[in-house]
Motif scaffolding. Structure first.
Motif, PDB file in Angstrom:
ATOM      1  N   TYR A 172       5.354  98.410   7.590  1.00 38.40           N
ATOM      2  CA  TYR A 172       4.661  98.394   8.866  1.00 38.40           C
ATOM      3  C   TYR A 172       5.649  98.274  10.018  1.00 38.40           C
ATOM      4  CZ  TYR A 172       0.245  97.846   6.400  1.00 38.40           C
ATOM      5  OH  TYR A 172      -0.849  98.049   5.605  1.00 38.40           O
ATOM      6  N   GLN A 173       5.308  98.928  11.112  1.00 39.41           N
ATOM      7  CA  GLN A 173       6.168  98.916  12.299  1.00 39.41           C
ATOM      8  C   GLN A 173       5.277  98.898  13.547  1.00 39.41           C
ATOM      9  OE1 GLN A 173       8.447 102.555  13.597  1.00 39.41           O
ATOM     10  NE2 GLN A 173      10.199 101.303  13.013  1.00 39.41           N
ATOM     11  N   ILE A 174       5.464  97.887  14.365  1.00 39.25           N
ATOM     12  CA  ILE A 174       4.713  97.774  15.625  1.00 39.25           C
ATOM     13  C   ILE A 174       5.696  97.781  16.780  1.00 39.25           C
ATOM     14  CG2 ILE A 174       3.172  96.359  17.023  1.00 39.25           C
ATOM     15  CD1 ILE A 174       1.950  95.209  14.605  1.00 39.25           C
ATOM     16  N   PRO A 192       0.832  98.744   2.990  1.00 39.06           N
ATOM     17  CA  PRO A 192       1.408 100.004   3.471  1.00 39.06           C
ATOM     18  C   PRO A 192       1.605 101.040   2.373  1.00 39.06           C
ATOM     19  CG  PRO A 192       3.112  98.343   3.276  1.00 39.06           C
ATOM     20  CD  PRO A 192       1.811  97.648   2.988  1.00 39.06           C
ATOM     21  N   HIS A 206      -3.812  94.354   4.308  1.00 39.25           N
ATOM     22  CA  HIS A 206      -3.291  95.646   4.733  1.00 39.25           C
ATOM     23  C   HIS A 206      -2.036  95.953   3.912  1.00 39.25           C
ATOM     24  CE1 HIS A 206      -6.058  95.219   8.073  1.00 39.25           C
ATOM     25  NE2 HIS A 206      -5.502  94.060   8.363  1.00 39.25           N
ATOM     26  N   VAL A 218       1.769 100.923  13.425  1.00 41.97           N
ATOM     27  CA  VAL A 218       0.587 100.065  13.489  1.00 41.97           C
ATOM     28  C   VAL A 218       0.259  99.788  14.946  1.00 41.97           C
ATOM     29  CG1 VAL A 218      -0.277  97.735  13.025  1.00 41.97           C
ATOM     30  CG2 VAL A 218       0.933  98.979  11.250  1.00 41.97           C
ATOM     31  N   LEU A 250       5.388 102.917   8.879  1.00 44.33           N
ATOM     32  CA  LEU A 250       3.975 103.217   9.094  1.00 44.33           C
ATOM     33  C   LEU A 250       3.568 102.580  10.422  1.00 44.33           C
ATOM     34  CD1 LEU A 250       1.386 104.480   8.057  1.00 44.33           C
ATOM     35  CD2 LEU A 250       0.932 102.376   6.795  1.00 44.33           C
ATOM     36  N   PHE A 308       6.039  90.673  12.451  1.00 47.95           N
ATOM     37  CA  PHE A 308       6.347  92.099  12.305  1.00 47.95           C
ATOM     38  C   PHE A 308       7.770  92.402  12.777  1.00 47.95           C
ATOM     39  CE2 PHE A 308       1.748  91.909  12.592  1.00 47.95           C
ATOM     40  CZ  PHE A 308       1.341  92.759  11.581  1.00 47.95           C
ATOM     41  N   ASP A 334      -8.230 100.024  10.287  1.00 43.74           N
ATOM     42  CA  ASP A 334      -8.206  99.538   8.909  1.00 43.74           C
ATOM     43  C   ASP A 334      -9.005  98.242   8.893  1.00 43.74           C
ATOM     44  OD1 ASP A 334      -7.749  98.711   6.371  1.00 43.74           O
ATOM     45  OD2 ASP A 334      -5.568  98.625   6.504  1.00 43.74           O
ATOM     46  N   LEU A 350      -3.978 101.869  11.802  1.00 46.30           N
ATOM     47  CA  LEU A 350      -2.875 102.532  11.125  1.00 46.30           C
ATOM     48  C   LEU A 350      -2.749 103.963  11.630  1.00 46.30           C
ATOM     49  CD1 LEU A 350      -3.491 101.401   7.438  1.00 46.30           C
ATOM     50  CD2 LEU A 350      -1.983 100.366   9.123  1.00 46.30           C
ATOM     51  N   ARG A 392       6.787 102.379   1.991  1.00 47.01           N
ATOM     52  CA  ARG A 392       6.493 102.344   3.422  1.00 47.01           C
ATOM     53  C   ARG A 392       6.472 100.900   3.921  1.00 47.01           C
ATOM     54  NH1 ARG A 392       1.535 106.399   4.626  1.00 47.01           N
ATOM     55  NH2 ARG A 392       0.387 104.937   3.278  1.00 47.01           N
ATOM     56  N   PHE A 424      -6.793  96.057  13.484  1.00 46.51           N
ATOM     57  CA  PHE A 424      -5.547  96.549  12.884  1.00 46.51           C
ATOM     58  C   PHE A 424      -5.698  98.051  12.657  1.00 46.51           C
ATOM     59  CE2 PHE A 424      -2.360  97.101   9.591  1.00 46.51           C
ATOM     60  CZ  PHE A 424      -1.382  96.161   9.899  1.00 46.51           C
TER      61      PHE A 424
END
Length: 803
Positions: A789-791, A783, A781, A698, A696, A731, A776, A767, A787, A765
């Protein structure tokens, strides 16, 4: 010792109180640091009643400079600082959760009998193209090298087994064209058509039309454009101003597109007789171009009727019939001085029969009626060629028939598009010899036509074969002899044989006195006479080969240089991009080229310390089988190529039973690997679904307030590293777990603990579930299931201001 502070921020306590709440990632174990030790050493000692016990120091005051006593105190403070620092490090390195050094993690988990997964070599499929039709065999070990990108090193892949190479090696293909007649309000004609232009009226007519009241439409051209198909052939796109909605369900191969070259009026001379009847129509003149079965269009403003001619006759009517009857079929006699004016004309019989009200309207408006005939094809209507191949259109048109081997309904291929990208898939015969069905897998990405099917598939895996290496000499008097390989890292490949560890095996082969010995995962319960060995890696990924002790596995026989090994080296998660694994290291007769449209995969870096901490203790509880949810997750996560895993217990409504659903990351190779690993350990009575976890994206924005004495760029670099570092960042790629919720307080805490950061504000933040980034505003937070989180660096926006 505690001194009352002059300022509340100047409190001084020695020794420091050690307090370690559970769940922390580090242990506090220092009594003080250099500053506190120096300060307390310069103060006289006191007894329990606060009386001074060191009277010698009562009247002593340090000198302004070059005071030897002060220097000695500072030496002791420095020594105490070093000792307490290393005491704290030793304490941290003594526990799995807090150990920071890879070698400490390796040492601790050795107690559990846990073997950290070594680096795994990637594997995949490439295709061979040949120079002529003579078949030949490529030998096992045939080497292919990748073209490295900027900053990367070339990688060597080798052929896993001897493979026969023959023709056909490649066949041109393209997605089956869209059969729909209309694309929007347009149709496609084959080739270049120059006989039509804007505002022309054309007739769309079913090929099997036989005089029915449906199956046709009269359309007005809006534009005429040329367009190229994927192979560069030019076709003509005719766009109409509008089209009836029912045409949207029609197919191009069922219709003709016609243009009328001639037209005629109906009988225009005086007549009280009907000239437009239910089945007949009288034209104004002879129209011998009209043939039986031809379409003829009756048209008045606002209304059309298409008729099929079923009889053509020529009759004579008179232009000056007698009044009051005005019967044009009878010659006039009432005016002797005016001779009859005979008009030969065409009489047509047609179908379908006109309704009474329609024939009456056409007859009443005979001066407006236009009969259009001599309809000619303006071109061949064709299906619209597809520019892309996707999961929605899995059928493929091939340039020549494909011969399936006897008894084989499916054929493995590599499918390459015009950009050099592609997929590995299986095909089966289609509805005719020119089409095939793409069975599995459906393309997850869009492939751009034209396409090419590649048939000579070569199974390759990473790793370069080292020359035969003498490991050393056996000594029967020594138990558990061990040798180190000269080349590293040793190549391990994904395998359900598990001869080295969980779902992987090494490429190492060992001969002792010209007899090959076998690798096993461990010496546990091995017979005393078993000719076996095990492998292991140290923290530098140097590989060791160990032999038995005479109790579990036989000892090496004595000899000189009698232990010889052959192996491959090279592994890791980094794999060549699609299209780059195509350099033939050593030319081979009749071999033209290597194609690599589908990227190789399944490689993995050595198991990171963070994953070892998480799953090594859990592995002790699995005992090689999956019962609890943690068991399923642990086995899946330890599989080579799986970077993360998360299990969910769910309810299968279709089967009315519980279902174990496991999400793994980060590619389809991970899914396949996890399925293999769980196949031999999961409960056969419980359904298991392994699915690919979805990242997902970010976008994170924040502003850090920085101490004025700091270099802002340096501080912000540490903030970025604290957030994104693959192994330690909040992250980080190897840190973020599937379904892991992130709290905004975690982001604040991560930044605030860094030297030079005074405050953090304006944190936002965002999404991106697939439709663009949205804010968001929650403090937690989540996901969601499956799922994570991916930054990326491009989605991290860090601002700073001086405090």
């Amino acid at each position: 010792m505690t001194e009352p502070p002059i300022c509340p921020c100047e409190g001084f306590t020695h020794p420091q109180v050690i307090f370690n709440p559970p769940g922390r990632g580090t242990i506090a174990y220092r009594l003080g640091d250099y500053a506190s030790f120096r300060r307390v050493l310069l103060l006289p000692l006191q007894d329990a009643t606060a009386n001074l016990t060191e009277s010698e120091l009562t009247n002593w005051h340090p000198g302004a400079e070059a005071d030897l006593a002060v220097q000695m105190v500072e030496w002791w403070a420095y020594l105490a600082d070093i000792l307490t620092f290393y005491n704290e490090r030793v304490a941290n390195e003594s526990y799995l959760r807090t150990a920071a050094l890879p070698e400490s993690v390796q040492r601790l988990i050795r107690i559990l009998g846990y073997r950290p997964r070594p680096g795994i070599g990637a594997s995949g499929m490439v295709a061979a193209l040949v120079n002529n039709s003579k078949p030949f065999t490529l030998p096992q070990g045939f080497q292919i090298q990748s073209k490295p990108g900027p900053g990367k090193q070339p990688q060597i892949f080798e052929l896993d087994v001897d493979t026969l190479v023959q023709v056909p090696d490649a066949i041109a293909a393209e997605p089956v064209a869209n059969p729909a007649l209309l694309q929007g309000n347009s149709v496609l004609l084959q080739g270049t058509v120059t006989t039509v232009k804007a505002q022309d009226e054309l007739l769309l007519l079913r090929k099997d039309w036989a005089g029915s009241t449906s199956g046709y439409a009269l359309l007005t051209i809006q534009t005429v454009d040329l367009e190229k198909d994927p192979r560069g052939k030019v076709n003509t796109r005719v766009t109409f101003g509008s089209a009836p909605s029912w045409l949207a369900s029609q197919q191009a191969e069922e219709y003709r597109l016609l243009k009328s070259n001639q037209s005629a009026h109906v009988w225009q001379y005086p007549s009280k007789s009907k000239v437009v009847l239910k089945k007949w129509i009288h034209l104004e003149s002879i129209a011998r171009q009209i043939k039986v079965n031809d379409p003829a269009l009756l048209q008045i403003p606002g209304q059309i009727q298409l008729m099929q001619v079923i009889r053509y006759t020529e009759v004579i009517w008179y232009a000056n019939p007698d009044a009051p009857g005005l019967d044009p079929s009878v010659a006039p006699t009432s005016v002797p001085k005016q001779p009859p004016i005979p008009i030969p004309h065409t009489l047509l019989k047609y179908q379908p029969k006109l309704a009474d009200e329609i024939s009456k309207e056409f007859d009443n408006r005979r001066k407006e009626v236009l009969v259009r005939y001599d309809w000619q094809d303006v071109g061949l209507l064709i299906a619209t060629p597809m520019q892309t191949l996707s999961s929605a259109t899995p059928r493929i048109q091939v340039a020549q028939a494909i011969a399936f081997p006897s008894g084989q309904s499916q054929l493995p291929i590599l499918l390459e598009d015009t950009n050099g990208d592609g997929i590995f898939a299986e095909i089966s015969a289609g509805s005719d010899s020119t089409t095939v069905q793409l069975d599995s897998p459906a393309p997850s990405a869009t492939l751009q036509a034209p396409l090419q099917m590649l048939f000579n598939l070569l199974t390759v895996s990473r790793g370069q074969t080292a020359p035969a290496e003498i490991l050393g000499s056996g000594d029967a008097s020594l138990a558990g002899q061990e040798f180190v390989l000269k080349k590293s890292p040793l190549t391990y490949l994904l395998s359900d044989d598990s001869t080295s560890g969980g779902n992987y095996k090494s490429t190492l082969r060992v001969w002792v006195d010209d007899i090959e010995w076998q690798e096993v995962p461990s010496f546990y319960e091995q017979p005393a006479n078993a000719r076996i060995f095990v492998t292991r890696e140290d923290e530098n990924q140097q590989s060791y080969v160990q032999f038995g002790d005479g109790v579990n596995g036989t000892r090496l026989p004595s000899g000189v240089n009698n232990v010889v090994a052959r192996y491959r080296y090279g592994s890791g998660n980094e794999a060549p991009d699609a299209g780059s694994l195509n350099v033939i290291v050593k030319p081979y007769p009749n071999l033209k080229a290597i194609r690599n449209p589908a990227s190789v995969g399944g490689g993995a870096d050595p198991e990171p310390p963070e994953q070892i901490r998480r799953y090594a203790p859990q592995s002790v509880l699995t005992f090689g089988r999956a019962v609890s949810g943690d068991d399923y997750e642990t086995i899946a996560a330890q599989t080579p190529g799986v970077s993360r895993a998360k299990v969910y217990w769910t309810w299968d409504a279709a089967q009315q039973r519980s279902l174990v659903k496991i999400y793994v990351g980060d590619d389809n190779s991970a899914v396949n690997a996890a399925k293999i690993a769980l196949a031999g350990t999961a409960d056969p009575n419980r359904p298991v679904a392994v699915q690919l976890a979805q990242p997902l994206p970010v976008q994170l924005t924040l502003t850090a307030q920085i101490e004025s004495t700091r270099i802002p760029e340096t501080v912000m670099a540490t903030v970025k590293d604290a957030l994104l570092h693959s192994d330690t960042g909040l992250f980080g790629t190897n840190v973020v777990q599937i379904g892991q919720a992130i709290y905004q307080s975690q982001i604040y805490a991560t930044c605030m603990q860094l030297p030079g950061v005074l405050a953090v504000h304006s944190l936002q933040f965002f999404l991106n579930p697939g439709t663009g980034f949205t804010l968001d505003s929650n403090y937690r937070h989540d996901p969601g299931e499956g799922r994570f989180y991916q930054i990326s660096e491009t989605n991290l926006y860090l601002n700073w201001e001086v405090g």
